[in-house]
Write a protein that holds these residues in place. Structure first.
Motif, short mmCIF file in Angstrom:
data_model
loop_
_atom_site.label_atom_id
_atom_site.label_comp_id
_atom_site.label_asym_id
_atom_site.label_seq_id
_atom_site.Cartn_x
_atom_site.Cartn_y
_atom_site.Cartn_z
N GLU A 268 0.82 -1.22 0.00
CA GLU A 268 0.00 0.00 0.00
C GLU A 268 0.85 1.27 0.00
OE1 GLU A 268 -2.37 -0.41 3.48
OE2 GLU A 268 -3.67 -1.96 2.63
N MET A 269 2.17 1.12 0.16
CA MET A 269 3.03 2.30 0.28
C MET A 269 3.53 2.75 -1.09
SD MET A 269 5.34 1.34 3.61
CE MET A 269 4.58 0.58 5.06
N PRO A 270 3.41 4.03 -1.40
CA PRO A 270 3.95 4.55 -2.67
C PRO A 270 5.45 4.32 -2.76
CG PRO A 270 2.51 6.16 -1.60
CD PRO A 270 2.74 5.07 -0.60
N GLY A 271 5.89 3.84 -3.91
CA GLY A 271 7.31 3.63 -4.13
C GLY A 271 7.82 2.28 -3.71
N LYS A 298 18.47 3.75 6.13
CA LYS A 298 17.34 4.63 6.40
C LYS A 298 16.31 3.93 7.28
CE LYS A 298 14.52 8.08 4.05
NZ LYS A 298 14.15 8.67 2.74
N HIS A 302 15.04 4.39 11.56
CA HIS A 302 13.66 4.39 12.06
C HIS A 302 13.35 3.15 12.89
CE1 HIS A 302 13.29 7.57 9.02
NE2 HIS A 302 12.15 7.90 9.60
N ARG A 337 6.73 3.29 6.76
CA ARG A 337 6.03 4.35 6.02
C ARG A 337 6.72 5.69 6.23
NH1 ARG A 337 1.53 3.18 7.89
NH2 ARG A 337 0.87 1.73 6.24
N ARG A 338 7.12 5.95 7.46
CA ARG A 338 7.84 7.20 7.75
C ARG A 338 9.18 7.24 7.01
NH1 ARG A 338 6.96 6.78 14.24
NH2 ARG A 338 4.80 7.57 14.35
N VAL A 340 10.05 5.72 4.25
CA VAL A 340 9.86 5.82 2.81
C VAL A 340 9.42 7.22 2.40
CG1 VAL A 340 8.47 5.01 0.86
CG2 VAL A 340 9.39 3.36 2.49
N SER A 341 8.58 7.84 3.21
CA SER A 341 8.04 9.15 2.85
C SER A 341 8.94 10.30 3.29
CB SER A 341 6.67 9.32 3.48
OG SER A 341 6.73 9.27 4.90
N GLY A 342 9.89 10.00 4.22
CA GLY A 342 10.71 11.08 4.78
C GLY A 342 11.92 11.41 3.92
#
Length: 342
Positions: A268-271, A298, A302, A337-338, A340-342
Motif C-alpha cells: 500500500e506504500m507509494p514507491g 534509512k 527508524h 512508512r515514515r 519511505v516518505s521522509g
C-alpha cells in the motif's frame, strides 16, 4: 526505541522455557556417543523425517557440506538451482572442501523441472560426472518458496533415473510443512539425505541435523570430525534444539500470517513494490525506492532492521520469526512508512 529485527529468523533469543531445558539438560561426551540429550534429538528428528538416523551438527552449512562429502568425489558435479544456498552462502565449500563443480540450473524461484535435471546430467568421460542433485525447501533466494510435493517427487524421480543421489537442504523444511499441512517427512523420505536447521524458524540458539540412512550417518560422523564439528557435552545446546522441535513447529504458521500482513501493508506504500501473492512462508521480498544499502540505513534509523534479498539492487528481504509479534508488524509498518516518505 526498540529495533524490530527482520534481518533473519536466525536472530531469535531462546525462550525462558528453552533456557530452562538447556540449563537442566542431561549431558555426556558426544565423541563417545554418551550424550543422552543429543541422542534423543537425533532419534526424534530422524523419526519426524521418515529416515533411519540423524547427526546433530553446529550449522546448516556444515550439514549441507557433509552431504556433499558423502555423495561426491573429486571432480564430480552437483546439480542445483543456480540461486541455491550451497552456491551463494557457504563460502565456496562445494569446491574448496570437496573439489566438486557446481552445476547451477535456472530455476523458477528455486524450483526445477524433471526435464531440466535430465538434460543437465553429464555422463561422457570429458565432462565432470554429475553425482548429486540438491534441492532447497523452502527456497531462500526464492523468497521462501515451497516445493509442491508432486513436483518435488517428479524431479527426484528424474534425478534417480539419471543415477544421481538426492540431497534436500531443508533448513526451513518445517516452514514448508506449516504452510501446506504436508508432513516434513513427505519430502525428506524421498531423499538420500536431508538437512534441517533448528536455529531459524524453530528458534533454537544453535544447531542443525543431517538425516539419512544408518550407513550415511555413520560416515557423516567421520566427516563432521574432519570438519571440526565434533563436540563434547553437546546436550546443552541439543536441549534447545529438542525443545524447539517439540514446541515451536506448529507456531510457525503465526510467522506466515505476520509475513502476509507485512507484505500487504508494504504493497500500500507509494514507491514500494511487493507481490503479496508470492509470500508463502515467513519471507517478504520488496523493492524500495533506494539501493539496498541506503534503504537499510534509512530503515535502521527508524528502528527497522532488514537484509538484502540478493535478488536485485533495490530488493530488501524481511523475515518474520518467533521474536516478532503482530503488534510489532503494525509498528514496523508505521516506521517503514515514515522512512519511505521522509
Amino acid at each position: 526505541m526498540r529495533p524490530i529485527d527482520f534481518r533473519s529468523d536466525t536472530v531469535t533469543k531462546p525462550t525462558p522455557a528453552m533456557r530452562r531445558a538447556m540449563a537442566e539438560a542431561d549431558v555426556g561426551d558426544d565423541i563417545y556417543g554418551e550424550d543422552p540429550t543429543a541422542r534423543r534429538l537425533e532419534e526424534r528428528i530422524a523419526e519426524k523425517l521418515g529416515l533411519q538416523a540423524a547427526l546433530f551438527v553446529p550449522s546448516g552449512t556444515q550439514a549441507n557440506q557433509i552431504a556433499i562429502g558423502l555423495h561426491c568425489r573429486l571432480g564430480d558435479e552437483i546439480l542445483a538451482d543456480a540461486n541455491s544456498h550451497i552456491f551463494h552462502y557457504e563460502s565456496g565449500g562445494v569446491s574448496g572442501l570437496w573439489g566438486v563443480q557446481p552445476g547451477g540450473l535456472p530455476g523458477e524461484r528455486g524450483l526445477l523441472t524433471p526435464e531440466q535435471v535430465t538434460a543437465a546430467v553429464r555422463t561422457d568421460f570429458i565432462s565432470p560426472r554429475s553425482r548429486l542433485l540438491s534441492l532447497e525447501n523452502t527456497h531462500n533466494r526464492g523468497g521462501g518458496k515451497v516445493w509442491p510435493l508432486e513436483r518435488f517427487r517428479a524431479v527426484v524421480e528424474a534425478g534417480r533415473k539419471a543415477g544421481l543421489a538426492i540431497h534436500l537442504d531443508g533448513a526451513r523444511l518445517f516452514n514448508a510443512a506449516a504452510a501446506t499441512g504436508t508432513p516434513a517427512s513427505a519430502w525428506a523420505s524421498l531423499t538420500d539425505t536431508t538437512a534441517v536447521c533448528f536455529s531459524k524458524g524453530l528458534g533454537a540458539p544453535v544447531g542443525s541435523a543431517i538425516v539419512g540412512s544408518k550407513e550415511h550417518i555413520a560416515e557423516a560422523r567421520r566427516l563432521r570430525k574432519r570438519l571440526g564439528g565434533a563436540m563434547r557435552q553437546v546436550g546443552i545446546i541439543a536441549a534447545g534444539a529438542l525443545h524447539a522441535l517439540e514446541h515451536h513447529v506448529e507456531r510457525l504458521a503465526e510467522d506466515h500470517v505476520h509475513a502476509r500482513r507485512l507484505a500487504a501493508g508494504l504493497a500500500e506504500m507509494p514507491g514500494v513494490k511487493v507481490d503479496a501473492s508470492q509470500v508463502e512462508t515467513n519471507m517478504v521480498f520488496a523493492d524500495f525506492p533506494l539501493p539496498v544499502q541506503e534503504m537499510q540505513a534509512k530503515l535502521a534509523a527508524h528502528g527497522v532492521l532488514c537484509g538484502s534479498s540478493g535478488m536485485g539492487p533495490r530488493s530488501v528481504r524481511l523475515v518474520t520469526h518467533l521474536d516478532v509479534s503482530s503488534s510489532d508488524i503494525e509498528e514496523a509498518l508505521v516506521r517503514i512508512r515514515r522512512a519511505v516518505s521522509g
